[in-house]
Design a protein around this motif. Sequence first.
Motif, PDB file in Angstrom:
ATOM      1  N   UNK A 131      -9.989 -26.553   2.316  1.00 14.10           N
ATOM      2  CA  UNK A 131      -9.466 -25.419   2.811  1.00 14.10           C
ATOM      3  C   UNK A 131      -7.925 -25.388   2.245  1.00 14.10           C
ATOM      4  N   UNK A 132      -7.211 -26.607   2.468  1.00 14.24           N
ATOM      5  CA  UNK A 132      -5.785 -26.245   1.934  1.00 14.24           C
ATOM      6  C   UNK A 132      -5.517 -26.569   0.473  1.00 14.24           C
ATOM      7  N   UNK A 133      -6.792 -27.102  -0.135  1.00 18.90           N
ATOM      8  CA  UNK A 133      -6.457 -27.472  -1.417  1.00 18.90           C
ATOM      9  C   UNK A 133      -7.010 -26.028  -2.507  1.00 18.90           C
ATOM     10  N   UNK A 134      -7.676 -25.160  -1.619  1.00 13.31           N
ATOM     11  CA  UNK A 134      -8.067 -23.850  -2.287  1.00 13.31           C
ATOM     12  C   UNK A 134      -7.092 -23.284  -3.001  1.00 13.31           C
ATOM     13  N   UNK A 135      -5.925 -22.985  -2.535  1.00 11.42           N
ATOM     14  CA  UNK A 135      -4.825 -22.227  -3.168  1.00 11.42           C
ATOM     15  C   UNK A 135      -4.366 -22.445  -4.528  1.00 11.42           C
ATOM     16  N   UNK A 136      -4.893 -23.935  -4.812  1.00 12.22           N
ATOM     17  CA  UNK A 136      -4.540 -24.629  -6.098  1.00 12.22           C
ATOM     18  C   UNK A 136      -5.271 -24.082  -7.193  1.00 12.22           C
ATOM     19  N   UNK A 137      -6.620 -23.504  -6.772  1.00 14.77           N
ATOM     20  CA  UNK A 137      -7.531 -22.891  -7.865  1.00 14.77           C
ATOM     21  C   UNK A 137      -6.957 -21.239  -8.123  1.00 14.77           C
ATOM     22  N   UNK A 138      -6.042 -21.018  -7.567  1.00 14.00           N
ATOM     23  CA  UNK A 138      -5.697 -19.583  -7.567  1.00 14.00           C
ATOM     24  C   UNK A 138      -4.377 -19.477  -8.480  1.00 14.00           C
ATOM     25  N   UNK A 139      -4.227 -18.734  -9.591  1.00 12.24           N
ATOM     26  CA  UNK A 139      -3.197 -18.646 -10.429  1.00 12.24           C
ATOM     27  C   UNK A 139      -1.797 -18.121  -9.507  1.00 12.24           C
ATOM     28  N   UNK A 140      -0.847 -18.403  -9.959  1.00 14.38           N
ATOM     29  CA  UNK A 140       0.479 -18.012  -9.135  1.00 14.38           C
ATOM     30  C   UNK A 140       0.601 -16.433  -9.269  1.00 14.38           C
ATOM     31  N   UNK A 141       0.082 -15.809 -10.230  1.00 14.77           N
ATOM     32  CA  UNK A 141       0.152 -14.221 -10.143  1.00 14.77           C
ATOM     33  C   UNK A 141      -0.812 -13.789  -9.186  1.00 14.77           C
ATOM     34  N   UNK A 142      -2.139 -14.572  -8.924  1.00 16.68           N
ATOM     35  CA  UNK A 142      -2.962 -14.149  -8.032  1.00 16.68           C
ATOM     36  C   UNK A 142      -2.564 -14.415  -6.626  1.00 16.68           C
ATOM     37  N   UNK A 143      -1.858 -15.487  -6.251  1.00 15.92           N
ATOM     38  CA  UNK A 143      -1.338 -15.832  -5.246  1.00 15.92           C
ATOM     39  C   UNK A 143      -0.401 -14.806  -4.757  1.00 15.92           C
ATOM     40  N   UNK A 144       0.565 -14.456  -5.645  1.00 15.19           N
ATOM     41  CA  UNK A 144       1.805 -13.578  -5.446  1.00 15.19           C
ATOM     42  C   UNK A 144       1.047 -12.133  -4.953  1.00 15.19           C
ATOM     43  N   UNK A 145       0.091 -11.679  -5.794  1.00 17.86           N
ATOM     44  CA  UNK A 145      -0.575 -10.298  -5.066  1.00 17.86           C
ATOM     45  C   UNK A 145      -1.140 -10.670  -3.838  1.00 17.86           C
ATOM     46  N   UNK A 146      -1.644 -11.650  -3.527  1.00 20.72           N
ATOM     47  CA  UNK A 146      -2.469 -11.868  -2.156  1.00 20.72           C
ATOM     48  C   UNK A 146      -1.040 -11.841  -1.144  1.00 20.72           C
ATOM     49  N   UNK A 147      -0.091 -12.383  -1.512  1.00 21.03           N
ATOM     50  CA  UNK A 147       1.046 -12.430  -0.388  1.00 21.03           C
ATOM     51  C   UNK A 147       1.802 -11.045  -0.383  1.00 21.03           C
ATOM     52  N   UNK A 148       1.636 -10.569  -1.493  1.00 18.57           N
ATOM     53  CA  UNK A 148       2.502  -9.025  -1.670  1.00 18.57           C
ATOM     54  C   UNK A 148       1.852  -8.264  -0.522  1.00 18.57           C
ATOM     55  N   UNK A 149       0.635  -8.268  -0.612  1.00 22.65           N
ATOM     56  CA  UNK A 149      -0.249  -7.469   0.550  1.00 22.65           C
ATOM     57  C   UNK A 149       0.050  -7.880   1.907  1.00 22.65           C
ATOM     58  N   UNK A 150       0.231  -9.328   2.143  1.00 21.85           N
ATOM     59  CA  UNK A 150       0.613  -9.797   3.403  1.00 21.85           C
ATOM     60  C   UNK A 150       1.794  -9.452   4.070  1.00 21.85           C
ATOM     61  N   UNK A 151       2.937  -9.241   3.094  1.00 21.84           N
ATOM     62  CA  UNK A 151       4.279  -8.821   3.508  1.00 21.84           C
ATOM     63  C   UNK A 151       4.289  -7.405   3.253  1.00 21.84           C
TER      64      UNK A 151
END
Length: 319
Positions: A131-151
């Motif tokens: 579960x905690x390692x899963x974000x490592x499989x996501x690109x930083x751009x993808x992670x940024x888009x996810x968290x942009x929706x969170x914020x």
Amino acid sequence: MESFEKLGQMVLAIALFAGVMGLILLLVGRVKRRAELVESLAFVVPALALLSVGLVYPAIRTTYQSFFDRTSDTFVGLENYTEVFTNPAMLTVLQNTAIWVILTPIMSTAVGLVYAVLVDRSRFEASAKAVIFLPMAISLVGASIIWKFVYEYRPDQQGIQQIGLLNQVLVWLGFEPQQFLLNAPLNTVFLILVMVWVQAGFAMTVLSAAIKAIPSDITDAAQLDGLGGIKMFRYITVPSIRPALIVVLTTIAIGTLKVFDIVRTMTGGQFDTSVVANEFYTQGFRILNTGIASALAVLLFVLVVPLVVYNVLQMRKAA
């Protein structure tokens, strides 16, 4: 037209490299006595040639351009570096970079270490780590888009529903929604959380392996002496995995110094969130100020090299 010329140059360079490598391998194949030196050169020379073209020459060229003006026509000496360390906007960029380099490795390593200790040898260890390692499989751009929706922020008006998870939670708790990415300097901290979310998995993986490598006789002896819980963690676990902790901290710090994707995707460097890598892109490819961009690239290189050297030395000691 210019883009086609650059594409042609790139294709020509690749073709020349392939031709040289093929010629070297052909000559080696025809040598009856394959001396160790010849075999070594056959593999080392292509790598050195590629490094020279792709790394050494650009580094020298960038350093040279940092002493010239925005068009690389007029020699200005250290004027670009003076601008970087005196301009208020540039000082904000350096300040943000320092905040990133200090907070991100510490927070990522702390989260990864605590998580590794908590799930160590538990029944659900494998799934919990996944579960905690899963974000490592996501690109930083993808992670940024996810968290942009969170914020994501919507004005607190009747009939307008929050689509950002964090603001919706605030509304449920009776608070006003916040524009997390607009208000400095806390917006930089909210950007850092994205990097921590991604890097915590890396820290957890390395530190978990280090914890499992602690000899059982050490932990057994500590338990016989009455150590347990926090004392076991403080006096046995942390000292035993100190080399791994240093490697994790320095590795994350190196990646953080070069952070670009998160800032570019979420704020574009606006609202006082820009960092050195993002400012280098802005100056070089948007403002077209080659001198300042080159000075920032050299500064980034100078900051990264000591961390890389220290990391290599620590890894050698650990080995």
